[in-house]
Enzyme design. Structure first.
Site, short mmCIF file in Angstrom:
data_model
loop_
_atom_site.label_atom_id
_atom_site.label_comp_id
_atom_site.label_asym_id
_atom_site.label_seq_id
_atom_site.Cartn_x
_atom_site.Cartn_y
_atom_site.Cartn_z
N ASP A 610 0.86 -1.19 0.00
CA ASP A 610 0.00 0.00 0.00
C ASP A 610 0.89 1.23 0.00
OD1 ASP A 610 -1.56 2.17 1.85
OD2 ASP A 610 -2.94 1.02 0.62
N GLU A 653 -5.00 2.48 -3.86
CA GLU A 653 -3.54 2.47 -3.93
C GLU A 653 -2.97 1.17 -3.35
OE1 GLU A 653 -4.62 4.67 -0.06
OE2 GLU A 653 -5.43 4.35 -2.05
#
Length: 739
Positions: A610, A653
């Site tokens: 992430d 993301e």
């Protein structure tokens, strides 16, 4: 309430005279029999309480084995549900207050009461205790319902201060209950910001004024930084006078629904983009409301309609169907709707300028989540060109001895073309069908090239050796006979390869032969070339060449449709921004690799990663820069992993990497290489933006025997990622059972 026949009274008193005095003050009752038990020590009293059915206790605080308020505390601890009346010889106000605070129902001085007063005190003590127990039970039930609710619950007083939150709300936000209780709602700017905070305060104010407020949606940010979407439904809390003193808000987690809605909108946009580019009309009709057109693509403008016109008045399309075809069309549509079955129709349409166009109309029913047919998805293709060719063949049938065989050949090829949408399978099947047509005397050698820019790829072939295939690996438009046909778009005939200068590729052992080269076109664009072998110096009639050209047209359209199908399939399995696998492909790869790992015992690992502070990056540099950053991170990942590994855009993301045949140590090494590469790279997407270094956090998990499915392995990798976030980000964490 059921009244007992007897009233069981326990007197704990070490003075026999006081015991007799109390017994004499207790009157006989016709309604209830008084059963009096006595104990001269606390220990004896506690023993009786352990085995007896006692309704009330008369307790002296000064016993030989216990004195003062400690005596009261010990008795209450032993039987918290039995009312206690303190009897003492001392009129001590401080002691009386302490006794009542310490769970005594009443405090009586022995020399200052009579029998009626004592009985009244006993009855009141029993009733008060029952009331207290009922209230406590009610509060426990309320607390159980409050804390066990699957929705988040928040109680707020009139000032906007949070009075209570349940466990679900605490877990949802990631904040402990004691951190939230006591805070003003408007102070939770780290959880509710901007429009959501304004909406909550405004609706709270409206409810306090007595206005009814319907459920509404807000966005929150959990402690971990994850966006959460909530549906808020609040009710006012009132006191006994009916005045509003606060509210109880029910917050239902709708995050998954919102994400699904966003994904659906994105899928619909991709669908519209795709269908509006293909050379066909796409439409959707309702099965619940027959005759209602839900959607029609812009290609209808080629026939004098607008999409808006047909969605409002679908009957206008049907009014343009040639009168000779309307009965067949109506009958087939009624049959399809009655049985919820697909249909396939060909009919003539009279255009706005009076021309007749042949249309192929095909549709299939699509079901809802309950499996019930809901809509018909259809596609209308203009087949005028094909129909014109067929009609011309039919008109000249009496002139040609071989016309029946020509039609048979066209049918066989058309059947082969329409037999499958898979490009490779369709080409091979069609090529074999053409070479075996009885109408022609083709040799058992043939092939089909697909044009890909300036290159030509041999996509299907038969009867060739390795030498031939090697010579045609690097083949271009304009090269040899097939390349010339691809360049010029014209059918070529070569009667003898040995003396045809255009036949520029030859090899040792090549036998003399003739060629027919058929360009495969969609409108004026050549998408492929079909080459056929014939005997040297064979003469091919113009009629047969025209038939092959017609076949080439159908095959060209089929190739283009297959390409569109492959592009649609690719879009359904890959993320459009990064080109990485999406969750559909991820699930397929996980299932395949899990089965393989279980079968051969090889390890499989997963990396979850992430981007740290990605929202801040978007806020600083804009979403366009954020999108390019996600694309570059995807490039870093794919350049680091192997071909057998699968990189997935998991969401936002967040990325996931599937590592087959990889143990925990090797997976950790891959994760660390990716992390270091990103940390050392400066990302910049405009002259105004300074080079920016970002970091990523990664979690690693490896399949173990306890994992029952893919979700457990993903969950452990996600836990490890969360641990990396908690430890400061920009690090790799490997899942252990201590996380």
């Amino acid at each position: 309430m059921i009244k007992k026949n007897s009233l069981n009274i326990l007197i704990i008193e070490d003075n026999p005279a006081d015991i007799r005095l109390v017994e004499e003050m207790l009157p006989e009752s016709s309604e209830q029999q008084l059963r009096i038990m006595t104990a001269d020590t606390l220990a004896q009293g506690l023993e009786i309480l352990a085995y007896g059915d006692i309704d009330v206790i008369l307790l002296d605080l000064e016993l030989t084995d216990s004195q003062g308020l400690e005596t009261l505390a010990r008795v209450h601890e032993a039987v918290p549900g039995v009312p206690i009346i303190v009897l003492t010889g001392l009129a001590d106000d401080a002691l009386a207050i302490g006794a009542v605070k310490g769970s005594a129902q009443d405090y009586l001085v022995k020399g200052q009461l009579d029998g009626d007063e004592l009985m009244r005190s006993i009855r009141y003590a029993i009733e008060r205790k029952r009331t207290e127990e009922a209230l406590r039970s009610s509060e426990e039930r309320y607390r159980m319902l409050f804390d066990s609710s699957s929705d988040g619950l928040v109680q707020v007083d009139r000032s906007g201060r949070i009075v209570d939150v349940n466990h679900t709300m605490s877990d949802l936000l990631g904040w402990p209950r004691d951190t939230l209780v006591g805070k003003q709602v408007e102070a939770l700017t780290n959880i509710f910001t901007g429009e959501s905070m304004y909406k909550m305060i405004d609706n709270f104010t409206r409810r306090l004024s007595g206005e009814e407020v319907p459920p509404y949606e807000v966005e929150a940010v959990s402690r971990s930084g994850e966006s959460i979407f909530l549906e808020v439904n609040a009710v006012p809390l009132r006191n006994n006078d009916g005045a509003i003193i606060g509210e109880l808000a029910v917050l239902h987690d709708i995050t998954q629904r919102k994400r699904s809605e966003a994904e659906l909108r994105e899928a619909e946009n991709r669908y519209r983009t795709l269908v509006e580019k293909i050379p066909a009309i796409t439409y959707v009709t309702s099965l619940k409301e027959p005759g209602r057109m839900l959607y029609v693509s812009p290609q209808v403008s080629d026939y004098g309609f607008t999409p808006g016109e047909l969605t409002k008045h679908p009957e206008r399309w049907y009014s343009r169907i040639h009168p000779g075809d309307r009965e067949l069309v109506t009958s087939e549509l009624m049959r399809s709707r009655a049985n919820n079955e697909p249909y396939s129709l060909e009919y003539k349409l009279v255009t706005d300028n009076g021309q007749v166009a042949w249309m192929r109309d095909e549709a299939i029913p699509l079901c809802d989540e309950q499996g019930k047919p809901r809509i018909m998805q259809g596609i209308i293709v203009d087949i005028t060109e094909r129909k014109t060719a067929e009609e011309q063949i039919a008109i000249q049938r009496h002139e040609l001895e071989l016309s029946n065989r020509e039609l048979s050949a066209l049918y066989e090829v058309s059947t082969a073309i329409s037999g499958t949408i898979d490009l490779g399978e369709m080409l091979t099947h069609t090529m074999d069908t053409i070479t075996n047509l009885k109408l022609f005397a083709f040799e058992e050698k043939a092939g089909i090239f697909i044009v890909e820019g300036e290159r030509m790829r041999l996509a299907a072939h038969s009867g060739h050796d390795e030498t031939f295939l090697k010579l045609h690996e690097d083949f271009h438009v304009g090269q040899c006979l097939c390349g010339i046909a691809a360049r010029d778009g014209e059918l070529l005939v070569s009667r003898n390869c040995e003396n045809d200068e255009r036949h520029s590729i030859s090899y040792m052992g090549m036998e003399p032969h003739g060629h027919i080269i058929v360009p495969l076109k969609v409108l004026d664009t050549v998408v492929g070339v079909l080459y056929l072998y014939v005997e040297q110096d064979a003469v091919i009639s113009k009629r047969k060449l025209e038939l092959l050209s017609s076949i080439g047209s159908h095959l060209g359209v089929a190739i283009e449709n297959s390409r569109l199908y492959e592009e649609t399939k690719l879009l359904s399995l890959h993320d459009p921004l990064t080109g990485l696998a999406n969750r559909n492909l991820m699930n397929f790869e996980l299932e395949k690799n899990f089965a393989r790992s279980r079968r051969n015992g090889n390890p499989i690992s997963i990396i979850m990663l992430d981007l740290d502070y990605f929202k801040a990056y978007n806020d600083s540099f804009g979403h366009a820069a954020g999108d390019r950053l996600l694309q570059d991170i995807s490039t870093v990942i794919t350049s680091t992993i192997r071909e057998i590994d699968v990189a997935v855009r998991y969401g936002g993301e967040e990325f996931l990497i599937i590592l087959p045949d990889t143990d925990s140590a090797a997976a950790t090494d891959v994760a660390e290489r990716i992390r270091a590469f990103v940390e050392e790279t400066a990302f910049c997407y405009s002259e105004e933006q300074p080079p920016e270094h970002i970091t990523i956090s990664l979690g690693v998990a490896t399949l173990n025997e306890a994992d029952k499915g893919e979700d457990e392995l993903i969950g452990r990798a996600d836990d490890a990622l969360y641990q990396a976030k908690r430890k400061g980000r920009n690090r790799v964490e490997v899942w252990t059972d201590r996380i």
